[in-house]
Design a protein around this motif. Structure first.
Motif, short mmCIF file in Angstrom:
data_model
loop_
_atom_site.label_atom_id
_atom_site.label_comp_id
_atom_site.label_asym_id
_atom_site.label_seq_id
_atom_site.Cartn_x
_atom_site.Cartn_y
_atom_site.Cartn_z
N LEU A 1 0.86 -1.18 0.00
CA LEU A 1 0.00 0.00 0.00
C LEU A 1 0.90 1.24 0.00
CD1 LEU A 1 -2.89 1.19 0.32
CD2 LEU A 1 -2.56 1.00 2.81
N LEU A 2 0.55 2.21 -0.83
CA LEU A 2 1.30 3.47 -0.89
C LEU A 2 0.52 4.56 -0.17
CD1 LEU A 2 2.30 3.44 -4.70
CD2 LEU A 2 3.50 2.37 -2.77
N VAL A 3 1.26 5.39 0.55
CA VAL A 3 0.66 6.55 1.21
C VAL A 3 1.57 7.75 0.95
CG1 VAL A 3 -0.09 7.58 3.39
CG2 VAL A 3 -0.28 5.10 3.06
N ALA A 4 1.01 8.83 0.44
CA ALA A 4 1.85 9.99 0.17
C ALA A 4 1.03 11.25 0.24
CB ALA A 4 2.50 9.87 -1.21
N ALA A 5 1.72 12.33 0.60
CA ALA A 5 1.07 13.63 0.64
C ALA A 5 2.03 14.68 0.11
CB ALA A 5 0.66 13.98 2.07
N GLY A 6 1.46 15.71 -0.49
CA GLY A 6 2.28 16.82 -0.98
C GLY A 6 3.30 16.37 -2.01
N ILE B 1 -0.74 -0.56 -7.91
CA ILE B 1 -0.67 -0.51 -6.44
C ILE B 1 -1.62 0.58 -5.95
CG2 ILE B 1 0.81 -0.24 -4.42
CD1 ILE B 1 3.17 -1.00 -6.07
N ARG B 2 -2.29 0.31 -4.86
CA ARG B 2 -3.22 1.28 -4.30
C ARG B 2 -2.47 2.41 -3.60
NH1 ARG B 2 -7.46 -0.01 0.62
NH2 ARG B 2 -8.23 2.12 0.90
N LEU B 3 -2.90 3.64 -3.88
CA LEU B 3 -2.26 4.82 -3.29
C LEU B 3 -3.30 5.63 -2.53
CD1 LEU B 3 -0.08 7.07 -2.92
CD2 LEU B 3 -0.77 7.93 -5.18
N ILE B 4 -3.00 5.91 -1.27
CA ILE B 4 -3.79 6.86 -0.49
C ILE B 4 -3.05 8.19 -0.56
CG2 ILE B 4 -4.65 7.46 1.80
CD1 ILE B 4 -4.72 4.43 2.41
N ALA B 5 -3.70 9.18 -1.17
CA ALA B 5 -3.03 10.45 -1.45
C ALA B 5 -3.61 11.58 -0.62
CB ALA B 5 -3.17 10.79 -2.94
N GLY B 6 -2.73 12.46 -0.16
CA GLY B 6 -3.16 13.63 0.59
C GLY B 6 -2.62 14.90 -0.05
N LEU B 7 -3.42 15.94 -0.01
CA LEU B 7 -3.01 17.22 -0.59
C LEU B 7 -3.31 18.34 0.41
CD1 LEU B 7 -4.54 16.59 -4.10
CD2 LEU B 7 -2.09 16.79 -3.63
N ARG B 8 -2.44 19.36 0.39
CA ARG B 8 -2.63 20.47 1.32
C ARG B 8 -3.82 21.32 0.90
NH1 ARG B 8 2.53 23.75 1.60
NH2 ARG B 8 1.57 24.91 -0.10
N GLN B 9 -4.02 21.46 -0.40
CA GLN B 9 -5.12 22.30 -0.88
C GLN B 9 -5.64 21.76 -2.21
OE1 GLN B 9 -2.31 25.46 -0.27
NE2 GLN B 9 -2.57 26.14 -2.40
N ALA B 10 -6.87 22.14 -2.53
CA ALA B 10 -7.54 21.55 -3.69
C ALA B 10 -6.84 21.89 -5.00
CB ALA B 10 -9.00 22.02 -3.73
N ASP C 1 -8.57 16.91 6.03
CA ASP C 1 -8.72 15.44 6.05
C ASP C 1 -7.34 14.79 6.06
OD1 ASP C 1 -11.39 15.82 5.98
OD2 ASP C 1 -11.69 15.09 3.94
N LEU C 2 -7.21 13.68 6.74
CA LEU C 2 -5.91 13.04 6.91
C LEU C 2 -5.84 11.72 6.16
CD1 LEU C 2 -5.54 13.58 10.78
CD2 LEU C 2 -4.46 14.92 8.95
N VAL C 3 -4.65 11.39 5.69
CA VAL C 3 -4.45 10.10 5.01
C VAL C 3 -4.40 8.96 6.01
CG1 VAL C 3 -3.25 11.07 3.02
CG2 VAL C 3 -1.93 10.40 5.05
N THR C 4 -4.21 9.29 7.28
CA THR C 4 -4.07 8.24 8.27
C THR C 4 -5.39 7.52 8.55
OG1 THR C 4 -4.18 10.05 9.87
CG2 THR C 4 -2.01 9.10 9.46
N ASP C 5 -6.51 8.20 8.33
CA ASP C 5 -7.80 7.54 8.59
C ASP C 5 -8.03 6.37 7.62
OD1 ASP C 5 -8.28 9.25 10.67
OD2 ASP C 5 -9.33 10.71 9.43
N LEU D 1 3.74 13.19 8.79
CA LEU D 1 3.11 12.04 8.15
C LEU D 1 3.91 10.77 8.41
CD1 LEU D 1 1.42 11.68 4.78
CD2 LEU D 1 3.49 10.34 5.12
N GLY D 2 5.23 10.87 8.31
CA GLY D 2 6.08 9.69 8.44
C GLY D 2 5.89 8.98 9.76
N ALA D 3 5.96 9.75 10.83
CA ALA D 3 5.85 9.14 12.16
C ALA D 3 4.45 8.56 12.37
CB ALA D 3 6.17 10.17 13.23
N ALA D 4 3.43 9.26 11.86
CA ALA D 4 2.06 8.77 12.04
C ALA D 4 1.85 7.47 11.27
CB ALA D 4 1.07 9.84 11.55
N VAL D 5 2.35 7.41 10.05
CA VAL D 5 2.21 6.19 9.26
C VAL D 5 2.98 5.04 9.92
CG1 VAL D 5 2.81 5.10 7.05
CG2 VAL D 5 1.77 7.39 7.09
N ALA D 6 4.18 5.33 10.37
CA ALA D 6 4.99 4.29 11.00
C ALA D 6 4.28 3.72 12.23
CB ALA D 6 6.36 4.85 11.39
N ARG D 7 3.64 4.59 13.00
CA ARG D 7 2.96 4.15 14.22
C ARG D 7 1.77 3.25 13.87
NH1 ARG D 7 3.72 2.22 18.34
NH2 ARG D 7 5.19 3.90 18.84
#
Lengths: 246, 283
Positions: free
Chosen positions: A110-115, A131-140, A162-166, A188-194
């Motif tokens: 699973l891929l997770v990325a923002a910005g 591969i499935r990607l959960i993507a986050g953006l700071r603004q539309a 909204d957060l990618v962690t949910d 993001l890194g520490a949250a994903v790792a946790r």
């Protein structure tokens, strides 16, 4: 993480010709002329870019991306119009440790990325499709950045606050995934790792940090790893997520 | 163009400034530990291992770099047992060991240990550290402290002994004279200038470790002034350092009185800069 990938790096930067600067929503895509000296390296590795005029006194770490007709990078529009503006760009790299993709598959990864971390996933999407990607953006208005992330299957993007962690927690609860590859801002890194650790899932995280050199000389890119301060450019930028939790 | 600086022979006049180059990483990444440099000046060696300051550690400034790094390093024991032998196998030219500490004894113990190690060709005292025993905030800011430290180090080494001065002092010539009186062989001018970036919310230093120093092109005129002042005040050889980015910058510092020149912040943008400057100097 034993399989991290490094490439031998040419000593000294080279000049690359800028062939186009295109708006990408609120960002800008800078296309540079294909050149054998501009080696992309492994996904997760980075390059130090600077303006040969010296307008930007320090180089900046940037992840180059493969385009259909060359190579490019994404920056904010202000930088593209000021610090990074001009007919040429100075490129040094590839640098740092990239992702170990030896265990990567669409079924279990699973891929997770923002910005700007999404540009890293653009590299992975060209090597491993679907591969499935959960993507986050700071603004539309950063949504057009996702057009550069091809080959992956992108969930409906999360736009701050909204957060990618949910969705990450929900996805890992399914038991389908064995590893997460993530890239994005510091928090993001520490949250994903946790979250990965809580689900017993391995994680590789591409960290971001301000850098002056990118090759271990300046000691400016301090990140907390293994409970102490390490250099992001040497120990990372891609690290085993467990190291963020020590 | 072979030269001698403070009894140390160099094949040519270009070095790195302490803390601006990692020879081990350069060898691993670029295949050359000290490209275009006549030797290698180590990061400052402290008695104990140090993780360095918390992030953030760097910030851009107009024509310069602000930093608050905090002397990260493996400590004296690991440096002598592991890093220095490794450096000796990969560095082309002499290794100059930068020494720091927080008391006279800290410095003297490290200098004495380096004196007996043939891998160390010369010793540079980083006098910008505090002396916690005397309460002095910066040894290099006080002539008496500087002379006592240099003298104490001189007693335990016959190797070339350099003193790296700070320009963040009222009168650098006075400090230079103190280093000469203490037995230094050469001066290194100059360390970063005290400077900081501010967190607008708190009014305090933006850096995780507080404080800060300014390097880069912005401080070249400060370095020139320091070199001239030290040349006029002492008979010591001088290594000029501060904002060097081109062969003309090297020529300026040598015209001011430096017999060797160190590159620092500019190496971050261009790790091959010494090759470029050498070629320009030769032409």
């Amino acid at each position: 993480m034993s399989g991290v990938v490094e490439h031998a790096t040419r000593l000294g930067p080279h000049l690359a010709r800028v062939v186009a600067v295109e708006p990408l929503g609120g960002l800008a895509l800078v296309r540079i002329e294909p050149d054998p000296r501009t080696e992309l390296g492994a996904p997760g590795q980075f390059h130090m870019l600077s303006n040969p005029t010296g307008r930007d006194y320090l180089s900046r770490p940037v992840g180059l991306i493969q385009l259909d007709d060359g190579v490019g990078f994404v920056v904010d529009q202000e930088s593209a119009a000021s610090d990074m503006a001009g007919p040429e760009i100075t490129v040094l790299g590839p640098l740092g440790r990239g992702f170990d993709l030896s265990e990567t598959s669409a079924e279990t990864t699973l891929l997770v990325a923002a910005g700007f971390g999404l540009t890293v996933m653009a590299r992975i999407g060209r090597l491993h499709t679907r591969i499935r990607l959960i993507a986050g953006l700071r603004q539309a208005d950063h949504l057009p950045l996702l057009e550069q992330v091809t080959g992956v299957t992108i969930d409906a993007p999360r736009i701050a606050p909204d957060l990618v962690t949910d969705p990450l927690s929900e996805a890992l609860a399914s038991g389908q995934y064995r590893q997460v590859l993530a890239a994005g801002p510091t928090g993001l890194g520490a949250a994903v790792a946790r979250i990965c650790a809580d689900h017993g899932v391995a994680s590789q995280i591409a960290l971001e940090a301000p850098m002056a050199c990118g090759f271990g000389a300046c000691n400016g890119c301090a990140v907390q790893l293994d409970g102490t301060w390490k250099r992001c450019c040497i120990d990372g930028p891609v690290v085993d997520g467990a190291r963020l939790l020590a | 163009m072979s030269i001698t600086v403070g009894r140390l022979e160099l094949a040519q006049p270009l070095l790195n400034g302490s803390g601006t180059w990692d020879a081990e990483q350069a060898h691993r990444i670029f295949g050359d530990a000290n490209p275009g440099l006549a030797g290698f000046v180590t990061k400052t060696i402290t008695p104990e291992p140090r993780a360095g300051n918390p992030a953030p550690r760097i910030a851009p400034s107009r024509q310069g770099l602000l930093n608050s790094i905090g002397l990260p390093g493996p400590g004296r024991e690991a440096f002598l047992a592991t890093l220095l032998p490794r450096l000796r196998t990969i560095v082309d030219g002499p290794i100059i060991c930068s020494v720091g500490g927080f008391s006279l004894a800290d410095y003297v113990d490290t200098v004495a240990a380096l004196d007996s190690d043939p891998a160390c060709a010369a010793i540079e005292l980083n006098v910008s550290c505090p002396n916690v025993e005397s309460g002095c905030a910066s040894i290099g800011g006080d002539a008496g402290e500087t002379e006592r430290l240099t003298h104490a180090a001189r007693q335990v080494t016959a190797k070339p002994l350099f003193v790296k001065l700070s320009a963040s002092v009222a009168d650098i010539a006075t400090i230079a004279k103190a280093a000469e009186a203490g037995g230094a062989d050469a001066l290194v001018c100059v360390n970063t200038i005290k400077a900081t970036a501010v967190d607008r919310r708190t009014g305090k230093s933006w850096f995780g470790g507080g404080g800060g120093g300014l390097s880069g092109a912005a401080i070249k005129p400060v370095a020139l002034h320091a070199v001239v002042a030290c040349r006029e005040a002492t008979t010591l050889d001088i290594i000029g350092l501060g904002g060097v980015e081109s062969a003309d910058d090297v020529r300026d510092l040598m015209a001011a009185g430096a017999c060797a020149v160190a590159l620092g912040t500019a190496l971050f943008r261009n790790p091959a800069l010494a090759h470029t400057i050498s070629a320009d100097l030769a032409s």
